[in-house]
Design a protein around this motif. Structure first.
Motif, PDB file in Angstrom:
ATOM      1  N   LYS A   1      19.585  58.099 -42.281  1.00  0.00           N
ATOM      2  CA  LYS A   1      19.145  57.192 -41.114  1.00  0.00           C
ATOM      3  C   LYS A   1      17.822  57.145 -41.024  1.00  0.00           C
ATOM      4  O   LYS A   1      17.052  56.442 -40.419  1.00  0.00           O
ATOM      5  CB  LYS A   1      19.701  57.744 -39.929  1.00  0.00           C
TER       6      LYS A   1
ATOM      7  N   ASN B   1      15.048  54.204 -40.743  1.00  0.00           N
ATOM      8  CA  ASN B   1      14.463  53.916 -39.457  1.00  0.00           C
ATOM      9  C   ASN B   1      13.236  53.752 -39.890  1.00  0.00           C
ATOM     10  O   ASN B   1      12.249  53.094 -39.140  1.00  0.00           O
ATOM     11  CB  ASN B   1      14.619  55.209 -38.454  1.00  0.00           C
TER      12      ASN B   1
ATOM     13  N   THR C   1      23.320  67.449 -25.068  1.00  0.00           N
ATOM     14  CA  THR C   1      22.737  65.951 -25.011  1.00  0.00           C
ATOM     15  C   THR C   1      22.107  65.722 -23.738  1.00  0.00           C
ATOM     16  O   THR C   1      21.125  64.979 -23.592  1.00  0.00           O
ATOM     17  CB  THR C   1      23.725  64.828 -25.259  1.00  0.00           C
ATOM     18  N   LYS C   2      22.599  66.249 -22.491  1.00  0.00           N
ATOM     19  CA  LYS C   2      22.166  65.778 -21.285  1.00  0.00           C
ATOM     20  C   LYS C   2      20.639  66.561 -21.227  1.00  0.00           C
ATOM     21  O   LYS C   2      19.692  65.786 -20.800  1.00  0.00           O
ATOM     22  CB  LYS C   2      22.899  66.502 -20.175  1.00  0.00           C
TER      23      LYS C   2
ATOM     24  N   LYS D   1      19.002  68.038 -23.416  1.00  0.00           N
ATOM     25  CA  LYS D   1      18.301  68.197 -24.662  1.00  0.00           C
ATOM     26  C   LYS D   1      17.883  69.642 -24.952  1.00  0.00           C
ATOM     27  O   LYS D   1      16.620  69.940 -25.208  1.00  0.00           O
ATOM     28  CB  LYS D   1      16.843  67.262 -24.606  1.00  0.00           C
TER      29      LYS D   1
ATOM     30  N   THR E   1      18.402  64.533 -32.047  1.00  0.00           N
ATOM     31  CA  THR E   1      18.110  63.311 -31.259  1.00  0.00           C
ATOM     32  C   THR E   1      18.663  62.135 -32.132  1.00  0.00           C
ATOM     33  O   THR E   1      19.642  61.226 -31.704  1.00  0.00           O
ATOM     34  CB  THR E   1      16.681  62.956 -30.770  1.00  0.00           C
ATOM     35  N   LEU E   2      18.453  62.404 -33.314  1.00  0.00           N
ATOM     36  CA  LEU E   2      18.955  61.085 -34.175  1.00  0.00           C
ATOM     37  C   LEU E   2      20.279  61.243 -34.517  1.00  0.00           C
ATOM     38  O   LEU E   2      21.002  60.450 -34.796  1.00  0.00           O
ATOM     39  CB  LEU E   2      18.004  61.118 -35.680  1.00  0.00           C
TER      40      LEU E   2
ATOM     41  N   SER F   1      22.697  63.026 -32.739  1.00  0.00           N
ATOM     42  CA  SER F   1      23.646  62.680 -31.637  1.00  0.00           C
ATOM     43  C   SER F   1      23.536  61.076 -31.174  1.00  0.00           C
ATOM     44  O   SER F   1      24.661  60.702 -30.522  1.00  0.00           O
ATOM     45  CB  SER F   1      23.194  63.568 -30.265  1.00  0.00           C
ATOM     46  N   SER F   2      22.312  60.346 -31.382  1.00  0.00           N
ATOM     47  CA  SER F   2      22.237  59.173 -31.014  1.00  0.00           C
ATOM     48  C   SER F   2      23.000  58.210 -31.912  1.00  0.00           C
ATOM     49  O   SER F   2      23.551  56.985 -31.856  1.00  0.00           O
ATOM     50  CB  SER F   2      20.892  58.527 -30.630  1.00  0.00           C
ATOM     51  N   ALA F   3      22.807  58.381 -33.244  1.00  0.00           N
ATOM     52  CA  ALA F   3      23.058  57.207 -34.428  1.00  0.00           C
ATOM     53  C   ALA F   3      24.185  57.702 -35.277  1.00  0.00           C
ATOM     54  O   ALA F   3      24.980  56.921 -36.039  1.00  0.00           O
ATOM     55  CB  ALA F   3      21.826  57.101 -35.237  1.00  0.00           C
TER      56      ALA F   3
ATOM     57  N   PRO G   1      28.244  58.603 -32.965  1.00  0.00           N
ATOM     58  CA  PRO G   1      29.168  57.426 -32.628  1.00  0.00           C
ATOM     59  C   PRO G   1      29.640  56.968 -34.035  1.00  0.00           C
ATOM     60  O   PRO G   1      31.179  56.611 -33.914  1.00  0.00           O
ATOM     61  CB  PRO G   1      28.160  56.558 -32.261  1.00  0.00           C
TER      62      PRO G   1
ATOM     63  N   CYS H   1      27.506  68.415 -30.311  1.00  0.00           N
ATOM     64  CA  CYS H   1      27.054  68.050 -29.115  1.00  0.00           C
ATOM     65  C   CYS H   1      28.116  68.543 -27.911  1.00  0.00           C
ATOM     66  O   CYS H   1      29.023  68.260 -28.045  1.00  0.00           O
ATOM     67  CB  CYS H   1      26.898  66.536 -29.133  1.00  0.00           C
TER      68      CYS H   1
END
Length: 324
Positions: free
Chosen positions: A24, A28, A226-227, A229, A250-251, A253-255, A258, A273
């Protein structure tokens, strides 16, 4: 170019998470190269599925398969199993040139310029700079080189028990032959080395292009809120720089999470997380108490805990007490 690729290796689900984040991060930063993941046969289906969404090619490699030439080499050197798996990258002969990256690396900017380098280009290892670190290296796939590497393995083994010892033994003139094959440290910035020369990190660390999470504790070993950080529980400050670890999570948990959730569906899986108010911030997190003997050993290895126990303020406080 279509015949050039970044290559990584993930032997299990933990390293698969690392490979997902690495892939990723390369995407990116707009790489124009292909992405290839070599994986172990024991990797779970959901992890394989996610890797196939990120990488152009996912190839299962298994040194225990008797149809594999590495199998014969391994019969003589069973201690080098994972090393033989990594050497499979030389069999990717449909590519003219590749950059190998360990799954515990993270790309911070576009590094396509590495393909201008020749085999074997790599950055110095912080522990012994006349050796290169095998976490990032430029190579040319070749069945001839692959065969010679396997032969070297069986005849000489590895001086460190892993692939780095084998590759440094095989490409033994790296330190002296051609300075253009010495990659700047910013292409393989060891998260451990930061604390052994803090002023240099403060001066040049902002230019880092690749961070390498060396050491036993990998980014995916932590639990991340995640809240807030923040990271839950204690962490070894010498093993990872807070900013880089935060970048990784950050990468992830966000990308990545899911995509994993989609693949696992109703099956339970632990992403690492959480949303928990009792998380410990990185600034507060400290290493578990160690004996003075262990601490002495860390100092001798250049791994003083400059951010915590061995910070300048703590040392000054102790000296002041003695001087009184």
């Amino acid at each position: 170019m279509a015949d050039q690729a970044f290559v990584t290796l993930a032997t299990n689900d933990g390293y698969a998470r690392g490979a997902m984040v690495l892939g990723k991060s390369l995407r990116n930063h707009k790489t124009s190269k292909k992405l290839v993941a070599l994986i172990g046969p024991q990797m779970s289906e959901p992890c394989q599925a996610v890797l196939k969404r990120i990488y152009d090619e996912v190839k299962v490699v298994d040194v225990l398969d008797s149809g594999d030439v590495a199998h014969l080499a391994m019969m003589k050197r069973p201690d080098l199993g994972v090393t033989f798996t990594k050497l499979h990258c030389w069999t990717l002969t449909h590519y003219s040139k590749c950059v190998f990256m360990d799954a515990d690396t993270l790309v911070l900017s576009n590094i396509d310029e590495l393909f201008e380098r020749e085999e074997l280009s790599a950055a110095p290892d912080p522990g012994w700079p006349d050796c290169f670190n095998s976490g990032v290296f430029v190579f040319r796939p070749s069945l001839e080189t692959y065969g010679k590497l396997l032969q070297y393995c069986t005849e000489h083994g590895s001086f460190d028990g892993g692939d780095q010892g084998v590759l440094n033994g095989f490409f033994s003139n790296w330190a002296t032959a051609d300075i253009s094959k010495h990659l700047p440290f910013i292409y393989n910035l060891s998260s451990i080395a930061i604390y052994t020369y803090l002023p240099a990190f403060k001066q040049f660390g902002g230019n880092a292009k690749v961070v390498h999470f060396l050491g036993k504790t990998k980014p995916w070993s932590y639990t991340y809120d995640t809240k807030s950080k923040q990271f839950k529980g204690s962490m070894n400050e010498a093993s990872a720089h807070p900013t880089f670890l935060l970048n990784w999570w950050t990468l992830f948990s966000s990308a990545v999470v899911p995509m994993l959730q989609e693949q696992y569906g109703d099956q339970p899986f632990h992403s690492g997380c959480v949303e928990d108010e009792s998380s410990t911030s990185l600034a507060e997190a400290t290493e578990p108490q160690m004996s003075s003997e262990e601490r002495k050993k860390k100092w001798e290895q250049g791994q003083a805990d400059y951010m915590g126990m061995d910070s300048f303020d703590n040392i000054k406080r102790k000296l002041d007490t003695f001087l009184k």
